[in-house]
Scaffold this motif. Structure first.
Motif, PDB file in Angstrom:
ATOM      1  N   ASN A 175      -8.969  -3.089  -4.659  1.00  8.23           N
ATOM      2  CA  ASN A 175      -8.801  -1.667  -4.337  1.00  8.23           C
ATOM      3  C   ASN A 175     -10.101  -1.091  -3.799  1.00  8.23           C
ATOM      4  O   ASN A 175     -11.164  -1.540  -4.157  1.00  8.23           O
ATOM      5  CB  ASN A 175      -8.367  -0.891  -5.574  1.00  8.23           C
ATOM      6  N   GLN A 185       0.856  -1.185   0.000  1.00  7.72           N
ATOM      7  CA  GLN A 185       0.000   0.000   0.000  1.00  7.72           C
ATOM      8  C   GLN A 185       0.898   1.243   0.000  1.00  7.72           C
ATOM      9  O   GLN A 185       1.933   1.256   0.661  1.00  7.72           O
ATOM     10  CB  GLN A 185      -0.904   0.021   1.226  1.00  7.72           C
ATOM     11  N   ARG A 204      -3.976   5.189   2.899  1.00  7.20           N
ATOM     12  CA  ARG A 204      -3.203   4.357   1.977  1.00  7.20           C
ATOM     13  C   ARG A 204      -4.061   3.838   0.821  1.00  7.20           C
ATOM     14  O   ARG A 204      -5.267   3.675   0.949  1.00  7.20           O
ATOM     15  CB  ARG A 204      -2.594   3.172   2.739  1.00  7.20           C
ATOM     16  N   ILE A 205      -3.388   3.518  -0.293  1.00  8.35           N
ATOM     17  CA  ILE A 205      -4.022   2.945  -1.472  1.00  8.35           C
ATOM     18  C   ILE A 205      -3.199   1.744  -1.922  1.00  8.35           C
ATOM     19  O   ILE A 205      -1.970   1.814  -1.985  1.00  8.35           O
ATOM     20  CB  ILE A 205      -4.109   3.977  -2.614  1.00  8.35           C
ATOM     21  N   ALA A 206      -3.869   0.643  -2.262  1.00  6.75           N
ATOM     22  CA  ALA A 206      -3.186  -0.578  -2.692  1.00  6.75           C
ATOM     23  C   ALA A 206      -2.392  -0.351  -3.965  1.00  6.75           C
ATOM     24  O   ALA A 206      -2.815   0.391  -4.862  1.00  6.75           O
ATOM     25  CB  ALA A 206      -4.197  -1.696  -2.887  1.00  6.75           C
ATOM     26  N   GLN A 207      -1.229  -0.985  -4.036  1.00  2.00           N
ATOM     27  CA  GLN A 207      -0.348  -0.902  -5.204  1.00  2.00           C
ATOM     28  C   GLN A 207       0.046  -2.305  -5.638  1.00  2.00           C
ATOM     29  O   GLN A 207       0.184  -3.206  -4.801  1.00  2.00           O
ATOM     30  CB  GLN A 207       0.919  -0.126  -4.854  1.00  2.00           C
ATOM     31  N   ASP A 251       1.920  -5.634   3.649  1.00  2.00           N
ATOM     32  CA  ASP A 251       1.352  -6.776   4.361  1.00  2.00           C
ATOM     33  C   ASP A 251       2.378  -7.899   4.285  1.00  2.00           C
ATOM     34  O   ASP A 251       2.729  -8.363   3.193  1.00  2.00           O
ATOM     35  CB  ASP A 251       0.029  -7.204   3.726  1.00  2.00           C
ATOM     36  N   ALA A 288      -8.456  -4.173   2.312  1.00  2.00           N
ATOM     37  CA  ALA A 288      -8.573  -3.138   1.285  1.00  2.00           C
ATOM     38  C   ALA A 288      -9.928  -2.436   1.368  1.00  2.00           C
ATOM     39  O   ALA A 288     -10.027  -1.214   1.203  1.00  2.00           O
ATOM     40  CB  ALA A 288      -8.377  -3.750  -0.100  1.00  2.00           C
ATOM     41  N   GLN A 295      -5.184  -8.323  -4.973  1.00  4.71           N
ATOM     42  CA  GLN A 295      -5.712  -7.287  -4.089  1.00  4.71           C
ATOM     43  C   GLN A 295      -6.974  -6.668  -4.667  1.00  4.71           C
ATOM     44  O   GLN A 295      -7.143  -6.577  -5.886  1.00  4.71           O
ATOM     45  CB  GLN A 295      -4.667  -6.185  -3.869  1.00  4.71           C
ATOM     46  N   TYR A 347       3.683   0.820   2.750  1.00  2.00           N
ATOM     47  CA  TYR A 347       3.265  -0.093   3.815  1.00  2.00           C
ATOM     48  C   TYR A 347       3.023  -1.457   3.206  1.00  2.00           C
ATOM     49  O   TYR A 347       2.459  -1.574   2.112  1.00  2.00           O
ATOM     50  CB  TYR A 347       2.029   0.446   4.534  1.00  2.00           C
ATOM     51  N   VAL A 394      -9.794  -0.023   4.356  1.00  2.00           N
ATOM     52  CA  VAL A 394      -9.055   1.208   4.046  1.00  2.00           C
ATOM     53  C   VAL A 394      -9.931   2.140   3.202  1.00  2.00           C
ATOM     54  O   VAL A 394      -9.974   3.352   3.434  1.00  2.00           O
ATOM     55  CB  VAL A 394      -7.733   0.885   3.320  1.00  2.00           C
TER      56      VAL A 394
END
Length: 319
Positions: free
Chosen positions: A319, A106, A275-278, A216, A238, A317, A214, A241
Motif C-alpha cells: 500500500n 484497487q 485509488r487505494i489497494a484493497q 490488475d 502501488a 500488495q 479497478y 499510485v
C-alpha cells in the motif's frame, strides 16, 4: 475548447499504439519482458511520473488502448501479460470465457462526482434515470458505463430493454454525443471531464451507486512463468499510485503530456481516479457476483463460470 481542439483531443484519447519502456540494462529476452496493456492516461503515466520502474530487473513493453474491452482482449488473447481495468469489463470478459485472472484490486480513494456518469447535453430535457425510457444511450458493451446504466435502470424499476443502447467505443460515442445522434452517453473519466467542460451534465452519477473497483488482470498462462515479475510490478504500481496521491499537480503535468489533455482536465481526471489497494476477500468476490447477476438479468452473459475462480489472491500488495 474549440472544435479543432476537440478533434485533436478525441484522436489522442482513442489512439492505439505500442510503446516500449526500457527498465533495465540486461540483454533483452522474453523471460525478462513484462507486456503491460494500458488504458491511455492510467498506469503508464503514473509509473513514468513517479520513476518507480527505475532499476526494475526486467523490461516493460507497453501497449495502449482507449477502453477496457480491447485491453482485455489483448490480455485474454495472450498479447499482454497484465492490464488494469474496472470491475464490470473484467467480469464480463471472464464470464465470456476469457482466460484472465484478477491478481490485485484497487478501490477509489473517495466518491468523486463525475468520475463515471450518464451524460446529456446542456439543453436536453432529460433530468433523471426514468427519463431514459425510450431514449438512445451510447456506451461500450460490458463497460463500467454499461453497468452503471443497468444499475440506474434497476434502481428505477425500468426493464433494460426499455432503453435503446448503442454500443460504441469512446471516440465514436463522443462524436455521436456531440452531433446529437444519441440522447445520452454512459462514460467515464477523462471523457466525462471533457464533456462536462463542454457543457454536458450528468443525469446519473456513479457516486450515488458506488464507484467501480479497478483490477490488475493477468493472462492466466502468464501467472506461473512470470510470477516474480508480476509481483514486483504490482509493488511498483502501488508505490506509483501513492506517489501520485502525494504529488497530484506533478502527476497532472505528466498526464497532460502523455494524453494531450488540457492540464485542468488532467488534474480533475486524477482527482476522480485516485485509488487505494484493497485485499481480495469475500466482499470483493460478492461485488463481482452482483455485477455478474446484473449482466445475466439483462441477457448479456450466461454467468456460468464461478466468480471466485476469477481471482488469484496469492500476490502480496504494497500500500
Amino acid at each position: 475548447m474549440t472544435r479543432k481542439n476537440v478533434v485533436i483531443l478525441s484522436a489522442s484519447l482513442i489512439a492505439v499504439a505500442g510503446i516500449g519502456l526500457a527498465a533495465a540494462t540486461f540483454k533483452r529476452s522474453d523471460d525478462k519482458i513484462l507486456r503491460v496493456a494500458n488504458q491511455k492516461g492510467q498506469v503508464r503515466s503514473m509509473m513514468i511520473a513517479s520513476g518507480v520502474l527505475n532499476g526494475a530487473p526486467y523490461t516493460v513493453e507497453w501497449s495502449e488502448f482507449p477502453a477496457a474491452q480491447p485491453l482485455l482482449e489483448a490480455v485474454g488473447g495472450g498479447a499482454a501479460d497484465l492490464g488494469l481495468a474496472a470491475d464490470a469489463p473484467f467480469i464480463f470478459a471472464y464470464q465470456s470465457g476469457s482466460p484472465v485472472k484478477a491478481i490485485a484490486v484497487q478501490a477509489p480513494a473517495n466518491q468523486a462526482s463525475d468520475a463515471l456518469a450518464i451524460l446529456v447535453k446542456a439543453g436536453s430535457p432529460l433530468k433523471i434515470a426514468q427519463d431514459l425510457v425510450g431514449k438512445s444511450v451510447a456506451t461500450t458493451r460490458g463497460s463500467i458505463g454499461h453497468h452503471l446504466l443497468l444499475q440506474a435502470l434497476e434502481r428505477a424499476h425500468i426493464p433494460a430493454d426499455k432503453v435503446r443502447v448503442t454500443f460504441l467505443p469512446p471516440g465514436d460515442a463522443k462524436a455521436a454525443f456531440d452531433s446529437g445522434a444519441i440522447d445520452a452517453w454512459a462514460t467515464w473519466t477523462p471523457y466525462t471531464n471533457v464533456a462536462i467542460k463542454e457543457g454536458a451534465r450528468a443525469v446519473v452519477d456513479a457516486k450515488d451507486y458506488g464507484l467501480p473497483l479497478y483490477i490488475d488482470i493477468a493472462n492466466a498462462d502468464s501467472i506461473d512463468p512470470k510470477r516474480a515479475m508480476l509481483a514486483d510490478f504490482l509493488q511498483r504500481e502501488a508505490k506509483a499510485v501513492a506517489w501520485a496521491r502525494a504529488h497530484p499537480d506533478q502527476f497532472a503535468q505528466v498526464l497532460a503530456k502523455e494524453t494531450g489533455l488540457p492540464l485542468d482536465i488532467a488534474r480533475a481526471s486524477f482527482d476522480r481516479n485516485n485509488r487505494i489497494a484493497q485485499p481480495i476477500d469475500a466482499k470483493i468476490i460478492a461485488h463481482e457476483q452482483a455485477i455478474t447477476a446484473r449482466f445475466q438479468k439483462a441477457g448479456l452473459t450466461e454467468g456460468k463460470r464461478e466468480v471466485a475462480g476469477a481471482f488469484d489472491s496469492s500476490f502480496v500488495q504494497v500500500n
